[in-house]
Design a protein around this motif. Structure first.
Motif, PDB file in Angstrom:
ATOM      1  N   LEU A   1      46.030  58.094 -61.167  1.00 50.21           N
ATOM      2  CA  LEU A   1      46.312  59.083 -62.199  1.00 50.21           C
ATOM      3  C   LEU A   1      45.863  58.548 -63.549  1.00 50.21           C
ATOM      4  O   LEU A   1      45.964  57.351 -63.811  1.00 50.21           O
TER       5      LEU A   1
ATOM      6  N   VAL B   1      48.765  69.843 -60.082  1.00 47.60           N
ATOM      7  CA  VAL B   1      49.181  69.684 -61.472  1.00 47.60           C
ATOM      8  C   VAL B   1      49.730  71.008 -61.998  1.00 47.60           C
ATOM      9  O   VAL B   1      49.005  72.008 -62.027  1.00 47.60           O
TER      10      VAL B   1
ATOM     11  N   ALA C   1      55.111  62.836 -66.850  1.00 50.90           N
ATOM     12  CA  ALA C   1      54.683  63.384 -65.559  1.00 50.90           C
ATOM     13  C   ALA C   1      55.705  63.021 -64.494  1.00 50.90           C
ATOM     14  O   ALA C   1      55.995  61.838 -64.266  1.00 50.90           O
TER      15      ALA C   1
ATOM     16  N   ARG D   1      59.293  59.946 -55.518  1.00 49.48           N
ATOM     17  CA  ARG D   1      59.172  60.546 -56.844  1.00 49.48           C
ATOM     18  C   ARG D   1      59.170  59.468 -57.933  1.00 49.48           C
ATOM     19  O   ARG D   1      59.937  58.509 -57.864  1.00 49.48           O
TER      20      ARG D   1
ATOM     21  N   HIS E   1      54.323  68.397 -63.597  1.00 49.61           N
ATOM     22  CA  HIS E   1      54.599  67.886 -62.255  1.00 49.61           C
ATOM     23  C   HIS E   1      53.268  67.695 -61.540  1.00 49.61           C
ATOM     24  O   HIS E   1      52.358  68.534 -61.658  1.00 49.61           O
ATOM     25  N   ILE E   2      53.137  66.588 -60.824  1.00 48.86           N
ATOM     26  CA  ILE E   2      51.916  66.289 -60.069  1.00 48.86           C
ATOM     27  C   ILE E   2      52.304  66.010 -58.625  1.00 48.86           C
ATOM     28  O   ILE E   2      53.101  65.102 -58.357  1.00 48.86           O
ATOM     29  N   HIS E   3      51.744  66.787 -57.720  1.00 49.09           N
ATOM     30  CA  HIS E   3      52.052  66.626 -56.292  1.00 49.09           C
ATOM     31  C   HIS E   3      50.800  67.001 -55.492  1.00 49.09           C
ATOM     32  O   HIS E   3      50.636  68.130 -55.045  1.00 49.09           O
TER      33      HIS E   3
ATOM     34  N   VAL F   1      55.984  62.786 -60.826  1.00 57.78           N
ATOM     35  CA  VAL F   1      54.987  62.657 -59.766  1.00 57.78           C
ATOM     36  C   VAL F   1      55.680  62.585 -58.415  1.00 57.78           C
ATOM     37  O   VAL F   1      56.603  61.784 -58.220  1.00 57.78           O
TER      38      VAL F   1
ATOM     39  N   VAL G   1      43.454  63.202 -61.464  1.00 56.72           N
ATOM     40  CA  VAL G   1      44.213  62.975 -60.246  1.00 56.72           C
ATOM     41  C   VAL G   1      43.240  62.621 -59.127  1.00 56.72           C
ATOM     42  O   VAL G   1      42.211  63.286 -58.957  1.00 56.72           O
TER      43      VAL G   1
END
Length: 878
Positions: free
Chosen positions: A826, A780, A834, A864, A791-793, A836, A815
């Protein structure tokens, strides 16, 4: 609405002798304007003096606004109607002192309200928390009470007057004084009772022309969260014999504890354990005997030592010694032993102990200065035969009021242990500011505070301490644009190394990214410009940044020897922070400066790649050298793990270069460096190492590296060299620096030069893995100022799963990524978009949204997704 015991006008007439009432009461009045006051105009700044101040405010009804502003130079604690509402004030530059903001509403009543202060003046000593003490002072301001000459004051008779400051292990003066309190001299009666007679006390003196602002501005941070913290266990109890006299000066108490011979007794140890069960402990002794109990808090505890006695004979001497580290990585010595012996002098220094002399009967004493201890040793000396009944021993824990909103779990118990240890160290070093170690020096060191402020935001939801740091360091900026490394302080350490001072820029950028507000940037813009004028004056015509005023990786590696050399470790930080400053410049319309700084950063980046990256040769990949001298191409350059990290995380190496470099400098399985590569040492490089590895395809190796580094400090781990009885349930304390004796294969007694002689067990910079867990494993990151876009990865990094809560400006993000079920869950707050990206292992697999808050299908581009609505989402491979 508010009445005082006598009007201000009447009080002034009586003091002038113009009006004499038939009956003279003790006089209190509230002036129209609060005044700075002190007790002794003949001694404006005495050393180590405790003074009581007292007034009574009579209210015919409760005030609409009960807020009270409270400031003190040097320090003070404040009671309202017997309730302690502050034990200290926030650190300050004396000429810019701030006031604590106190909500007095819960403590006020209609009728007489007693306000008491115990003021502690430090005097003109060197410390890590103040810029000086030109004049002692007290300031109180509110709608219902104000400080003025009507207040009563008295030198506190129970505190032994002495001027002997604690001396650091390396000879430095950093903190304050050993305290000696004589319970037999405590004032009779209850000073918090409105009926208490203080007519014999002197009137306070209003101070004009003092060093402070007439009306201090409110401080931006709340007071500390404080509560009693008992020990977790008893290490040992018994008798202690010493050849040193009991009364031999303020520094002798710690020395006597250190040099005593300890004779543990199973019976006395069992008796001492009664305290942990809420029962009294009885210590009996013959004349001349000293008995001891050594307690273990299980973790570094910070606050105010407290003793409560159910009964005691008058004149019994109670000494308290403190220790926070079991084993020194510097020389291998033990600072604590299973028999209860401790060395209170080896971390903080000579004199790190306190004394209380009992009066007869039941009594409680709280030492009014901050102490830090993992182990607390209480020594009871009997001048005559007798017994002491102890009801409570412990610490009034005093820490910044964190909100534990963040979390992380992954199914690995060792990682869980590391999380707990990191949280312990993060919290103990949050008080009125981010301090590097609350025991040894209590300084607001700027470099390690930066990642800890990011941790504080995502784990505790706080950014006020960051704002406090930005202000107090800006107030300490010199005319040349430099900063003090741990402002506010009068310790002669100005100017800070550039790799530390440049973190002030990072703080300002982080706060802009968190709030989206440019007001702080505009407020401190002159400081920003002045700073960069200084820093960039060291850039030569080739774009090389030349200076040796850097710490780089402390105590290891090769360092610049003169100001004609350039640091490959630090230069990437200067470039990155300069680019961040260009972003801030653009945000406030300073477009010319933004363009100029971007161009300078680009020129420095080209020079960095040309001069600091050593080409691949002889099986060694292209890598960043520790240093470069344009006049001496034969100079040994150095290859360190730390040197690769910032260049890689700031994008100064290509992905291919980074992968080859990291694979060589941090080889499988756990990143232990090969011959010729220096191991990283400064704990904040731990975060950069973990992030660099994870972002370049080595996340599993990052986890292995974390476990390898932290293993010697985990409870019950076979690599932990500390005896099990001293490890405690949480392990630790974590080391000040990371290169260990085992890393260097040192024999007993050999010196580990990667460690300081006065290493501590209460540093906060070891907590940096918490930041990596949130921004890399949970993935995050804030991508838009104000946090409206994130951004969430996530990356499980070979762990069973990763899950947790991350604080963001818009609220808490949940998350969860489970690689076994190929499912990500999420939970997003409102007002956030977000972006993602599914974990890399999902590449080329069919990914779709399985659940959304409104049942709709969010925008998708391969792996994405753009999630523009708050609520719960489930995304998986199906």
């Amino acid at each position: 609405m508010i009445r005082t015991s006598i009007s201000a006008r009447l009080f002034s007439l009586m003091m002038a002798g113009l009006m004499i009432p038939s009956v003279v009461p003790c006089l209190y009045a509230t002036a129209d304007t609060a005044r700075w006051i002190w007790s002794d105009p003949g001694q404006p700044a005495p050393k180590n003096r405790f003074t009581y101040f007292r007034t009574v405010a009579e209210l015919d009804r409760l005030p609409q606004d009960s807020t009270l502003l409270f400031a003190a130079d040097s320090n003070a604690r404040l009671w309202i109607n017997g309730h302690i509402v502050r034990r200290k004030v926030a650190r300050y530059h004396e000429e810019k002192i701030t006031a604590e903001v106190i909500n007095a509403a819960p403590y006020l009543r209609v009728g007489k309200n007693v306000v008491c202060v115990l003021h502690h003046n430090w005097g003109g000593i060197i410390t890590f928390q103040r810029t000086g003490n030109q004049h002692a002072g007290l300031y109180v301001d509110s709608e219902w009470v104000k400080s003025d000459a009507s207040w009563r004051c008295l030198t506190a008779p129970e505190f032994l007057s002495h001027e002997t400051q604690i001396v650091g292990v390396i000879g430095d003066h950093r903190i304050r004084y050993p305290l000696i309190i004589d319970g037999r001299q405590v004032l009779p009666g209850d000073i918090h009772d409105p009926a208490f007679d203080d007519c014999a006390w002197s009137h306070a003196v209003e101070v004009t022309g003092g060093p402070w602002p007439e009306q201090p501005r409110p401080v931006e941070t709340p007071g500390q969260r404080e509560y009693f913290m008992p020990p977790l266990s008893v290490l040992a109890a018994g008798m202690a014999s010493s050849t040193q006299p009991v009364f031999d000066g303020p520094l002798a108490m710690a020395s006597r504890i250190r040099t005593a011979v300890y004779l543990p007794s199973p019976a006395e140890t069992e008796e001492a354990g009664h305290l942990l069960n809420g029962r009294e402990t009885v210590i009996r002794g013959q004349a001349g005997e000293t008995h001891y109990i050594t307690f273990d808090f299980g973790l570094p505890a910070h606050g105010y030592p407290l003793l409560e006695f159910a009964d005691a004979p008058a004149g019994t001497v109670i000494d308290l010694g403190y220790c926070e580290l079991a084993r020194a990585l510097y020389n291998g010595e033990m600072h604590v032993r299973p028999d209860g012996w401790i060395n209170p002098e080896r971390v903080v220094g000579k004199g790190y102990a306190d004394r209380y002399i009992t009066r007869a009967g039941a009594q409680t004493v709280e030492f009014p200065d901050e102490r830090t201890a993992r182990w607390l040793s209480v020594h009871v000396h009997f001048p005559v035969a007798g017994e002491v009944k102890i009801k409570q021993v412990g610490m009034v824990k005093s820490q910044y009021p964190i909100k534990p909103i963040g979390s992380f779990s992954c199914g690995d118990q060792r990682i869980d242990q590391i999380v707990k240890l990191c949280l312990i160290h993060a919290e103990v070093t949050m008080s009125d500011s981010y301090v590097d170690t609350p025991g040894r020096e209590d300084g607001q060191w700027i470099e390690d505070a930066r990642p800890r402020a990011l941790i504080s935001a995502s784990w505790f939801g706080d950014n006020q301490l960051r704002r406090f740091l930005i202000r107090t360091h800006a107030e300490g900026q010199g005319p040349d644009g430099d900063f003090h490394p741990f402002a506010p302080s009068n310790y002669p350490a100005y100017p800070a190394p550039y790799d530390w001072s440049v973190q002030w820029i990072a703080f300002l950028y982080d706060e802009y990214m968190w709030t989206g507000d440019t007001a702080l940037i505009e407020t401190y813009w002159p400081n920003v410009v002045k700073y960069w004028d200084n820093v960039l004056s060291h850039v030569n015509e080739d774009g090389l940044w030349l200076t040796n005023r850097v710490l780089a990786d402390i105590r290891v590696g090769l360092h610049c020897a003169n100001d004609k050399q350039s640091s490959g470790i630090v230069t990437p930080w200067i470039i990155e922070r300069l680019r961040w400053t260009a972003v801030m410049a653009g945000a406030i319309g300073q477009t010319d400066l933004a363009e100029r700084w971007r161009a300078t950063a680009d020129r420095m980046a080209l020079a960095f790649r040309q001069y600091h990256i050593v080409p691949a040769s002889g099986g060694i990949p292209a890598h960043v050298a520790d240093r470069f001298d344009p006049a001496d191409p034969t100079l040994e350059r150095g290859y360190s793990q730390a040197g690769q990290t910032i260049a890689i995380t700031s994008g100064l190496m290509t992905k291919d270069e980074a992968r080859l470099d990291l694979d060589y400098a941090f080889p499988a399985p756990d990143g232990t460096p090969p011959p010729g590569v220096t191991r990283w040492n400064n704990p904040t490089y731990g975060y950069r190492v973990l992030r660099a590895l994870s972002e370049n395809g080595f996340s599993e190796r990052a986890v292995a590296h974390l476990l390898e580094r932290y293993a010697p400090y985990l409870p019950g781990h076979p690599r932990n060299p500390v005896p099990p009885v001293l490890q405690g349930p949480y392990g630790g304390p974590l080391p000040e620096y990371w290169v260990s004796r085992e890393d260097l294969n040192l024999k007993p007694g050999e010196i580990n030069t990667a460690q300081p002689e006065d290493e501590t067990g209460s540093h906060g910079w070891q907590a940096v893995p918490l930041l990596w867990m949130h921004d890399t494993l949970l993935g995050v990151r804030i991508t838009e100022p104000g946090g409206g876009r994130i951004h969430i990865h996530p990356d499980a990094a070979g762990l069973p799963y990763v899950a947790g809560h991350v604080g963001t400006p818009k609220g808490i993000v949940w998350v969860s990524w489970d690689p076994q079920t190929w499912t990500m869950e999420l939970e997003l707050p409102g007002d956030v978009t977000a972006d993602v990206t599914m974990p890399d292992v999902c590449q080329d697999k069919p990914v779709k949204v399985l659940h959304s808050p409104d049942g709709g299908v969010p925008a998708q581009d391969g792996m994405r997704f753009t999630l523009a609505q708050g609520g719960k989402y489930i995304i998986g491979v199906r």
